[in-house]
Design a protein around this motif. Structure first.
Motif, PDB file in Angstrom:
ATOM      1  N   HIS A 274      -0.043  14.725   0.130  1.00 58.25           N
ATOM      2  CA  HIS A 274       0.275  15.901   0.937  1.00 58.25           C
ATOM      3  C   HIS A 274       1.467  15.632   1.857  1.00 58.25           C
ATOM      4  O   HIS A 274       2.282  16.513   2.108  1.00 58.25           O
ATOM      5  CB  HIS A 274      -0.954  16.316   1.754  1.00 58.25           C
ATOM      6  CG  HIS A 274      -0.703  17.390   2.735  1.00 58.25           C
ATOM      7  ND1 HIS A 274      -0.519  18.702   2.372  1.00 58.25           N
ATOM      8  CD2 HIS A 274      -0.582  17.352   4.080  1.00 58.25           C
ATOM      9  CE1 HIS A 274      -0.294  19.423   3.459  1.00 58.25           C
ATOM     10  NE2 HIS A 274      -0.336  18.627   4.503  1.00 58.25           N
ATOM     11  N   ARG A 275       1.559  14.409   2.344  1.00 56.76           N
ATOM     12  CA  ARG A 275       2.645  14.035   3.254  1.00 56.76           C
ATOM     13  C   ARG A 275       3.860  13.479   2.511  1.00 56.76           C
ATOM     14  O   ARG A 275       4.774  12.947   3.132  1.00 56.76           O
ATOM     15  CB  ARG A 275       2.123  13.015   4.270  1.00 56.76           C
ATOM     16  CG  ARG A 275       1.103  13.620   5.211  1.00 56.76           C
ATOM     17  CD  ARG A 275       0.408  12.565   6.056  1.00 56.76           C
ATOM     18  NE  ARG A 275      -0.572  13.186   6.909  1.00 56.76           N
ATOM     19  CZ  ARG A 275      -0.356  13.524   8.170  1.00 56.76           C
ATOM     20  NH1 ARG A 275       0.797  13.272   8.734  1.00 56.76           N
ATOM     21  NH2 ARG A 275      -1.298  14.102   8.877  1.00 56.76           N
ATOM     22  N   ASN A 276       3.835  13.579   1.185  1.00 54.46           N
ATOM     23  CA  ASN A 276       4.939  13.117   0.348  1.00 54.46           C
ATOM     24  C   ASN A 276       5.241  11.631   0.542  1.00 54.46           C
ATOM     25  O   ASN A 276       6.390  11.211   0.464  1.00 54.46           O
ATOM     26  CB  ASN A 276       6.202  13.952   0.571  1.00 54.46           C
ATOM     27  CG  ASN A 276       5.999  15.390   0.186  1.00 54.46           C
ATOM     28  OD1 ASN A 276       5.392  15.677  -0.846  1.00 54.46           O
ATOM     29  ND2 ASN A 276       6.479  16.302   1.005  1.00 54.46           N
ATOM     30  N   ALA A 277       4.214  10.845   0.801  1.00 56.29           N
ATOM     31  CA  ALA A 277       4.386   9.414   1.024  1.00 56.29           C
ATOM     32  C   ALA A 277       4.398   8.676  -0.313  1.00 56.29           C
ATOM     33  O   ALA A 277       3.592   8.980  -1.201  1.00 56.29           O
ATOM     34  CB  ALA A 277       3.252   8.876   1.895  1.00 56.29           C
ATOM     35  N   PRO A 278       5.279   7.699  -0.469  1.00 54.63           N
ATOM     36  CA  PRO A 278       5.296   6.923  -1.713  1.00 54.63           C
ATOM     37  C   PRO A 278       4.147   5.919  -1.796  1.00 54.63           C
ATOM     38  O   PRO A 278       3.816   5.446  -2.870  1.00 54.63           O
ATOM     39  CB  PRO A 278       6.641   6.209  -1.670  1.00 54.63           C
ATOM     40  CG  PRO A 278       6.972   6.105  -0.223  1.00 54.63           C
ATOM     41  CD  PRO A 278       6.368   7.324   0.422  1.00 54.63           C
ATOM     42  N   LEU A 279       3.555   5.603  -0.630  1.00 52.16           N
ATOM     43  CA  LEU A 279       2.475   4.621  -0.568  1.00 52.16           C
ATOM     44  C   LEU A 279       1.308   5.178   0.245  1.00 52.16           C
ATOM     45  O   LEU A 279       1.510   5.896   1.228  1.00 52.16           O
ATOM     46  CB  LEU A 279       2.956   3.338   0.109  1.00 52.16           C
ATOM     47  CG  LEU A 279       4.122   2.595  -0.540  1.00 52.16           C
ATOM     48  CD1 LEU A 279       4.591   1.474   0.364  1.00 52.16           C
ATOM     49  CD2 LEU A 279       3.730   2.059  -1.902  1.00 52.16           C
ATOM     50  N   VAL A 280       0.095   4.810  -0.147  1.00 54.86           N
ATOM     51  CA  VAL A 280      -1.084   5.073   0.671  1.00 54.86           C
ATOM     52  C   VAL A 280      -1.144   3.931   1.671  1.00 54.86           C
ATOM     53  O   VAL A 280      -1.211   2.766   1.288  1.00 54.86           O
ATOM     54  CB  VAL A 280      -2.370   5.113  -0.174  1.00 54.86           C
ATOM     55  CG1 VAL A 280      -3.584   5.358   0.712  1.00 54.86           C
ATOM     56  CG2 VAL A 280      -2.273   6.154  -1.275  1.00 54.86           C
ATOM     57  N   GLU A 281      -1.098   4.260   2.944  1.00 57.03           N
ATOM     58  CA  GLU A 281      -1.101   3.248   4.002  1.00 57.03           C
ATOM     59  C   GLU A 281      -2.323   3.432   4.898  1.00 57.03           C
ATOM     60  O   GLU A 281      -3.097   4.374   4.727  1.00 57.03           O
ATOM     61  CB  GLU A 281       0.195   3.326   4.826  1.00 57.03           C
ATOM     62  CG  GLU A 281       1.452   2.960   4.062  1.00 57.03           C
ATOM     63  CD  GLU A 281       1.610   1.463   3.777  1.00 57.03           C
ATOM     64  OE1 GLU A 281       0.712   0.666   4.116  1.00 57.03           O
ATOM     65  OE2 GLU A 281       2.632   1.098   3.195  1.00 57.03           O
ATOM     66  N   ALA A 282      -2.460   2.553   5.865  1.00 61.14           N
ATOM     67  CA  ALA A 282      -3.605   2.580   6.775  1.00 61.14           C
ATOM     68  C   ALA A 282      -3.712   3.911   7.511  1.00 61.14           C
ATOM     69  O   ALA A 282      -4.822   4.396   7.765  1.00 61.14           O
ATOM     70  CB  ALA A 282      -3.509   1.427   7.778  1.00 61.14           C
ATOM     71  N   GLU A 283      -2.576   4.528   7.854  1.00 62.71           N
ATOM     72  CA  GLU A 283      -2.650   5.806   8.567  1.00 62.71           C
ATOM     73  C   GLU A 283      -3.315   6.891   7.719  1.00 62.71           C
ATOM     74  O   GLU A 283      -4.010   7.761   8.250  1.00 62.71           O
ATOM     75  CB  GLU A 283      -1.283   6.275   9.065  1.00 62.71           C
ATOM     76  CG  GLU A 283      -0.236   6.416   8.006  1.00 62.71           C
ATOM     77  CD  GLU A 283       0.689   5.223   7.910  1.00 62.71           C
ATOM     78  OE1 GLU A 283       1.861   5.452   7.561  1.00 62.71           O
ATOM     79  OE2 GLU A 283       0.256   4.083   8.175  1.00 62.71           O
ATOM     80  N   HIS A 284      -3.171   6.819   6.398  1.00 61.78           N
ATOM     81  CA  HIS A 284      -3.820   7.799   5.537  1.00 61.78           C
ATOM     82  C   HIS A 284      -5.333   7.548   5.495  1.00 61.78           C
ATOM     83  O   HIS A 284      -6.119   8.502   5.427  1.00 61.78           O
ATOM     84  CB  HIS A 284      -3.212   7.746   4.128  1.00 61.78           C
ATOM     85  CG  HIS A 284      -1.736   7.995   4.152  1.00 61.78           C
ATOM     86  ND1 HIS A 284      -0.825   7.042   3.754  1.00 61.78           N
ATOM     87  CD2 HIS A 284      -1.011   9.059   4.559  1.00 61.78           C
ATOM     88  CE1 HIS A 284       0.398   7.523   3.908  1.00 61.78           C
ATOM     89  NE2 HIS A 284       0.311   8.742   4.399  1.00 61.78           N
TER      90      HIS A 284
END
Length: 169
Positions: free
Chosen positions: A34-44
């Motif tokens: 949804h946030r167009n992030a290339p990686l799933v990170e801790a904030e997700h």
């Protein structure tokens, strides 16, 4: 790279996941997309915890001002502070809109580290506990990265909040 259905927990890093943690993983992947992030990170992962239905962890986070909007605000403050340290004036969010991601995001280092720490927290207790609390413990144990900086900027007392979450579960 194998193709997986968007928002699935396939190929999540670490050990086999409990059913409750799988739902959070799916939510974190969807949030990264949804946030167009290339990686799933801790904030997700943290954002996924704020969206968990009927969860004592969600309630404790919300009571501390860390509902979804509160986490978003903390992450925005961290981004702005980090840019300013680098001598860059932050742009308004409206100027940072990217094209939607089609591919499923991969796993980032902070998410992998948080999940490994969550598994260690679960193994250390050796009794049935909430996977959400283990994930929160893993996220709060992170020492480097966006989430620890955002929580520090927001004035969050991580040990006290984790203790409150354990009491609530």
């Amino acid at each position: 790279m194998s193709e997986t259905t968007p928002g699935t927990a396939n190929n999540a890093p670490g050990q086999p996941l409990s059913r409750a943690l799988r739902e959070l993983i799916v939510r974190a992947v969807a949030e990264a997309q949804h946030r167009n992030a290339p990686l799933v990170e801790a904030e997700h992962l943290l954002l996924a915890l704020t969206m968990a239905d009927d969860s004592p962890v969600r309630a404790v986070l919300a009571d501390a001002g860390l509902d979804t909007a509160g986490v978003d605000a903390a992450l925005s403050a961290e981004r702005a502070a980090s840019l300013r340290v680098a001598g860059v004036e932050p742009l308004p969010a409206s100027r940072l809109v990217a094209s939607p991601r089609v591919a499923r995001p991969r796993w980032g280092a902070s998410a992998k580290d948080a999940l490994v720490r969550a598994h260690k927290a679960a193994a250390a207790q050796r009794r049935q506990r909430s996977a959400e609390i283990d994930l929160l413990a893993g996220l709060f144990a992170l020492e480097l990265g966006t989430v620890p900086r955002a929580l520090t900027l927001a004035g969050v007392d991580r040990p006290a909040l984790l203790a409150a979450a354990r009491r609530a579960a």
